[in-house]
Each structure stands twice: as C-alpha cells, then as structure tokens.
Design a protein around this motif. Structure first.
Motif: not given
Length: 99
Positions: A16, A18, A20, A78, A81, A86, A88
């Motif tokens: 995974r 993330t 930001y 993708w 979020s 952001t 994920n």
C-alpha cells in the motif's frame, strides 16, 4: 559491485502507498507485504503539483522499485481519500497472461 540490483534484506514488495502534500512537497508512506514502512519524498514533484502528477510519479517509482528489486511488474490502483491533499493506493503483482 555488479551492475545488477539485488533486493536488500528488508526488500519486501510494497503493498500500500499513501501520498500526502506538505509545504515542502509531496511525500509518501509505503507499507510492505511484511509490515515494514518506507517513507520519503517525491523529489521530482513540487508542493504545488496536482494529485494526478503525484500519483503518476509514485506509480513510476513503485513500478521501477518492483522490477529492479523484485523482478516483477505491479499495478497500482488509486482510491479516493476523505482527507484533502492525500491519495491512497494499493499495489498488486501483475498477473502473467499465458501466450
């Protein structure tokens, strides 16, 4: 040292990611298959870049990492979020298609 990359001892495949945005630029946090975490910045992406640009740079980074260190192709999907600035993503090994 040879010209070929080898997987480091912590070299579990990413599972995974993330992304930001920070005032200094886009950053990433990658969770591996074994529960490890790799964090850093997307150096080629400025803080004012769109999330689309950040996702594209992260996708390229993950594809190269998977191929260079693990000898496999990956797909990144993708997902939206709830948090602003952001993104994920889920990383999956690309299924081999029989010829």
């Amino acid at each position: 040292m040879t010209g070929r990359w080898t997987a480091p001892s912590w070299g579990a495949l990413p599972r995974r990611i993330t992304l930001y945005r920070t005032p200094g630029g886009w950053r990433h946090s990658i969770l591996t298959e074994t529960g490890g975490r790799l964090c850093g910045g997307l150096s080629a992406v400025s803080a004012d870049a769109s999330d689309t640009e950040a996702r594209s740079a992260a996708t390229t980074m993950l594809e190269r990492l998977a191929l260079d260190f693990h000898g496999t192709d990956v797909d990144i999907s993708w997902h939206p979020s709830d948090a602003p600035d952001t993104c994920n993503g889920v990383v999956a090994r690309r299924e081999a298609h029989p010829d």
